[in-house]
Design a protein around this motif. Structure first.
Motif, mmCIF file in Angstrom:
data_model
loop_
_atom_site.group_PDB
_atom_site.id
_atom_site.type_symbol
_atom_site.label_atom_id
_atom_site.label_comp_id
_atom_site.label_asym_id
_atom_site.label_seq_id
_atom_site.Cartn_x
_atom_site.Cartn_y
_atom_site.Cartn_z
ATOM 1 N N GLU A 44 -5.097 -0.115 31.980
ATOM 2 C CA GLU A 44 -4.341 -0.128 33.233
ATOM 3 C C GLU A 44 -3.096 0.745 33.166
ATOM 4 O OE1 GLU A 44 -3.400 -4.204 33.792
ATOM 5 O OE2 GLU A 44 -5.465 -4.852 34.140
ATOM 6 N N THR A 45 -2.558 0.957 31.955
ATOM 7 C CA THR A 45 -1.270 1.635 31.845
ATOM 8 C C THR A 45 -1.271 2.883 30.972
ATOM 9 O OG1 THR A 45 -0.672 0.172 30.005
ATOM 10 C CG2 THR A 45 0.014 -0.506 32.212
ATOM 11 N N LEU A 46 -2.282 3.087 30.123
ATOM 12 C CA LEU A 46 -2.198 4.142 29.111
ATOM 13 C C LEU A 46 -2.477 5.555 29.608
ATOM 14 C CD1 LEU A 46 -3.596 2.633 25.796
ATOM 15 C CD2 LEU A 46 -1.269 2.763 26.643
ATOM 16 N N LYS A 47 -3.325 5.715 30.588
ATOM 17 C CA LYS A 47 -3.620 7.058 31.093
ATOM 18 C C LYS A 47 -2.549 7.460 32.103
ATOM 19 C CE LYS A 47 -8.553 7.676 30.342
ATOM 20 N NZ LYS A 47 -9.843 8.061 30.954
ATOM 21 N N VAL A 48 -1.855 8.565 31.803
ATOM 22 C CA VAL A 48 -0.728 8.986 32.635
ATOM 23 C C VAL A 48 -0.901 10.450 33.043
ATOM 24 C CG1 VAL A 48 1.770 9.279 32.738
ATOM 25 C CG2 VAL A 48 0.794 7.365 31.459
ATOM 26 N N PRO A 49 -0.896 10.745 34.341
ATOM 27 C CA PRO A 49 -1.056 12.130 34.789
ATOM 28 C C PRO A 49 0.247 12.922 34.682
ATOM 29 C CG PRO A 49 -0.821 10.686 36.675
ATOM 30 C CD PRO A 49 -0.844 9.797 35.464
ATOM 31 N N PHE A 75 -14.662 -15.723 15.145
ATOM 32 C CA PHE A 75 -13.604 -15.849 16.141
ATOM 33 C C PHE A 75 -12.662 -14.657 16.010
ATOM 34 C CE2 PHE A 75 -9.967 -17.818 18.345
ATOM 35 C CZ PHE A 75 -10.613 -18.465 19.393
ATOM 36 N N LEU A 76 -12.328 -14.069 17.155
ATOM 37 C CA LEU A 76 -11.432 -12.919 17.200
ATOM 38 C C LEU A 76 -10.104 -13.314 17.831
ATOM 39 C CD1 LEU A 76 -11.281 -9.701 16.898
ATOM 40 C CD2 LEU A 76 -11.800 -9.651 19.343
ATOM 41 N N VAL A 77 -9.001 -12.829 17.256
ATOM 42 C CA VAL A 77 -7.685 -12.994 17.859
ATOM 43 C C VAL A 77 -7.031 -11.612 17.920
ATOM 44 C CG1 VAL A 77 -5.440 -14.124 17.779
ATOM 45 C CG2 VAL A 77 -7.460 -15.312 16.881
ATOM 46 N N ASN A 78 -6.966 -11.049 19.123
ATOM 47 C CA ASN A 78 -6.357 -9.733 19.327
ATOM 48 C C ASN A 78 -5.204 -9.839 20.300
ATOM 49 O OD1 ASN A 78 -9.033 -7.207 19.083
ATOM 50 N ND2 ASN A 78 -7.971 -8.393 17.536
ATOM 51 N N VAL A 79 -4.226 -8.949 20.148
ATOM 52 C CA VAL A 79 -3.098 -8.912 21.076
ATOM 53 C C VAL A 79 -2.906 -7.502 21.604
ATOM 54 C CG1 VAL A 79 -1.883 -10.820 19.953
ATOM 55 C CG2 VAL A 79 -1.428 -8.462 19.215
ATOM 56 N N THR A 80 -2.201 -7.400 22.717
ATOM 57 C CA THR A 80 -1.692 -6.134 23.225
ATOM 58 C C THR A 80 -0.174 -6.248 23.252
ATOM 59 O OG1 THR A 80 -1.931 -6.946 25.508
ATOM 60 C CG2 THR A 80 -3.739 -5.613 24.610
ATOM 61 N N LEU A 81 0.509 -5.090 23.096
ATOM 62 C CA LEU A 81 1.969 -5.090 22.977
ATOM 63 C C LEU A 81 2.601 -4.105 23.952
ATOM 64 C CD1 LEU A 81 2.284 -4.920 19.060
ATOM 65 C CD2 LEU A 81 2.274 -6.974 20.487
ATOM 66 N N ASP A 82 3.915 -4.283 24.187
ATOM 67 C CA ASP A 82 4.659 -3.321 24.991
ATOM 68 C C ASP A 82 5.409 -2.366 24.066
ATOM 69 O OD1 ASP A 82 6.871 -4.670 24.034
ATOM 70 O OD2 ASP A 82 7.524 -5.437 25.972
ATOM 71 N N HIS A 83 6.296 -1.531 24.649
ATOM 72 C CA HIS A 83 7.026 -0.526 23.881
ATOM 73 C C HIS A 83 7.888 -1.137 22.776
ATOM 74 C CE1 HIS A 83 6.197 1.023 27.879
ATOM 75 N NE2 HIS A 83 6.354 2.256 27.440
ATOM 76 N N ALA A 84 8.371 -2.337 23.025
ATOM 77 C CA ALA A 84 9.254 -2.995 22.054
ATOM 78 C C ALA A 84 8.483 -3.930 21.122
ATOM 79 C CB ALA A 84 10.344 -3.768 22.792
ATOM 80 N N PHE A 85 7.149 -3.829 21.135
ATOM 81 C CA PHE A 85 6.266 -4.621 20.279
ATOM 82 C C PHE A 85 6.279 -6.099 20.622
ATOM 83 C CE2 PHE A 85 7.867 -1.080 17.481
ATOM 84 C CZ PHE A 85 6.768 -0.262 17.682
ATOM 85 N N HIS A 119 5.714 8.941 30.333
ATOM 86 C CA HIS A 119 5.774 7.605 29.743
ATOM 87 C C HIS A 119 4.890 6.683 30.549
ATOM 88 C CE1 HIS A 119 8.436 6.182 33.013
ATOM 89 N NE2 HIS A 119 9.009 7.363 32.908
ATOM 90 N N MET A 120 4.292 5.736 29.869
ATOM 91 C CA MET A 120 3.408 4.805 30.563
ATOM 92 C C MET A 120 4.224 3.684 31.203
ATOM 93 S SD MET A 120 1.630 2.958 27.290
ATOM 94 C CE MET A 120 2.574 2.254 25.938
ATOM 95 N N GLN A 121 3.648 3.100 32.202
ATOM 96 C CA GLN A 121 4.293 1.978 32.875
ATOM 97 C C GLN A 121 4.331 0.790 31.921
ATOM 98 O OE1 GLN A 121 2.345 0.866 36.501
ATOM 99 N NE2 GLN A 121 3.558 -0.991 36.768
ATOM 100 N N ALA A 122 5.485 0.221 31.744
ATOM 101 C CA ALA A 122 5.631 -0.887 30.801
ATOM 102 C C ALA A 122 4.897 -2.122 31.314
ATOM 103 C CB ALA A 122 7.100 -1.208 30.595
ATOM 104 N N PRO A 123 3.959 -2.659 30.528
ATOM 105 C CA PRO A 123 3.265 -3.884 30.948
ATOM 106 C C PRO A 123 4.195 -5.085 30.833
ATOM 107 C CG PRO A 123 2.611 -3.260 28.730
ATOM 108 C CD PRO A 123 3.503 -2.164 29.227
#
Length: 464
Positions: free
Chosen positions: A274-279, A241-251, A24-28
């Protein structure tokens, strides 16, 4: 071990062997005040003037200026409603500087997906937006009357784009940035390409050569031809103009990235990287994963299958659970079903030879089947066990893999209960034990708790 069911609280926890390695990835961290963050991103955007300034300039040049806002369809959990919604603040900004509702259109970037129903739109979009008088329209890439031809890209894409967007004075794109198994990351330029282009314009963007390029993979933009083609087309068409978001596990929103089409998107990609690549310690004999929110049909479940390749051994076993709830078709479109059946009949190598032939006529959605071919180049088709309670049984003869509903009683097959996924996963592991003549305790097992949203890798895996 018991793990929380990733497909919702209405289902029982999954039961896995005690030695299963959970990825599991680290929750941002989520944003403290999303509403303020959204407005701040409009006023202090990345490499761009403010949304207000751009909108005012368009009105100064044309008092009847039209605005077009691209939004994602319901295969993406973009927050378009509630306290974290990004759509209402955009409209309110436009209204505040003088735009009239009749001169604004919201375009749903369906790409080659089906149109959303009015009920689905009402479920996805804030009711205040619905009552604002602004038109919300499904893009239809198959309707030539909706499209305008603008020219060709350097790779030969005939750029046909939604006419309403092209004719708009102010062009705004929105979306979610997460890992994408072809384009490297979603969001940004993908709102335009493939979001609002013509179906024929996908033939290069999703053609065999670009899909087969090693650089066309999760979380990679450098040298990725799918990303570069999408960016070229979107830049050619234009995004003010761009409006983008990033989300956590709970959206919940973890970041808002507004401004320049490319620079704001790159900032969002840097955030998720920062969080998506997990060994993981080693590749697994058995990988258990799930379709996630995006896995609303079999077509979308290709994403979780490809995402697991970094930890799946050659000739290993893959167990996929999903909750395919698409109101249109829980498998996918006719072209997807047709080419998927071809993959099942020919196998991965034969399928790739067929679609790579000069005699082959390109079919939209074959690109997703080409991604499944990556999976079945790693494992035999009967090494994938797939289950969704709602998957239409009539299509199983054309689907690769094994229908894991066989691990349920006849009663549970007809009326799946909250323990259906629990029984399927336990039954699948018992089946693999029987097939391999090995005990589960002697096999390396990985559970990918984030499904299609994480990129696991190992030092001894075939892909990193």
């Amino acid at each position: 071990m018991n793990v929380t069911n990733p497909l919702g609280s209405k289902y029982d926890p999954l039961v896995l062997p005690e030695h299963t390695y959970c990825i599991h990835m680290q929750a941002p961290a989520t944003l403290a005040n999303v509403g303020e963050a959204i407005l701040d991103s409009f006023e202090h955007p990345i490499a761009s003037r403010s949304l207000r300034a751009i909108a005012q300039e368009k009105l100064a040049n044309n008092p009847s200026a039209k605005a077009a806002i691209i939004i994602s369809d319901n295969t993406r959990p973009v927050p378009y409603k509630g306290e974290e919604g990004i759509l209402l603040p955009i409209l309110e900004t436009l209204f505040s500087v003088g735009y009239q509702a009749k001169n604004i259109v919201i375009l749903i970037a369906t790409g080659t997906h089906r149109a959303m129903s009015r009920a689905e739109i009402a479920k996805m979009v804030d009711e205040r937006v619905l009552s604002s008088g602004v038109a919300i329209i499904n893009h239809d890439g198959r309707d030539e009357s909706q499209l305008v031809y603008l020219g060709d890209s350097s790779r030969g894409t005939r750029i046909k784009v939604n006419k309403l967007y092209v004719e708009a004075d102010l062009k705004i794109a929105t979306g979610l940035v997460e890992s994408h198994f072809m384009a490297g990351a979603s969001g940004g330029r993908k709102a335009v390409c493939p979001g609002i282009i013509g179906e024929g314009s996908t033939f290069v963007f999703h053609g065999v050569p670009l899909m087969a390029d090693p650089a066309a993979r999760d979380l990679n933009l450098e040298g990725n031809p799918v990303h570069l083609e999408s960016l070229e087309v979107a830049t050619f068409v234009g995004v003010d103009f761009l409006v983008n978001v990033t989300l956590d596990h709970a959206f919940h929103v973890t970041g808002v990235f507004s401004g320049d089409l490319n620079e704001a998107h790159l900032a969002a990609v840097a955030k998720i990287s920062e969080t998506l690549k997990v060994p993981a310690p080693k590749a697994a004999d058995i990988v258990v994963t799930h379709g996630g929110f995006v896995g609303m049909n079999h077509y979308q479940c290709a994403k979780c299958a490809v995402a697991c390749l970094g930890v799946l051994k050659k000739d290993g076993y893959l167990v996929i659970i999903a909750d395919t709830t698409d109101e249109g078709n829980v498998v996918g479109g006719i072209n997807y079903r047709t080419t998927l059946a071809l993959l099942k009949l020919q196998g991965a190598k034969g399928f790739l030879r067929t679609i790579g032939s000069s005699d082959w006529t390109f079919l939209p959605e074959q690109w997703q089947v080409q991604q499944w071919a990556k999976v079945f180049d790693r494992i035999d088709q009967d090494h994938m066990l797939f289950y969704s309670p709602s998957l239409d049984e009539i299509w199983w003869p054309g689907l690769p893999g094994i229908n894991a509903k066989r691990f349920l009683s006849e009663k549970d097959q007809k009326n799946p209960g909250p323990d259906c996924f629990t029984k399927v996963v336990s039954g699948a592991i018992a089946y693999i034990e029987e097939q391999t003549k090995r005990k589960a305790k002697d096999m390396d097992i990985v559970y990918i708790s984030d499904g299609p949203y994480v990129i696991p890798y190992t030092n001894d895996s075939l892909e990193k």
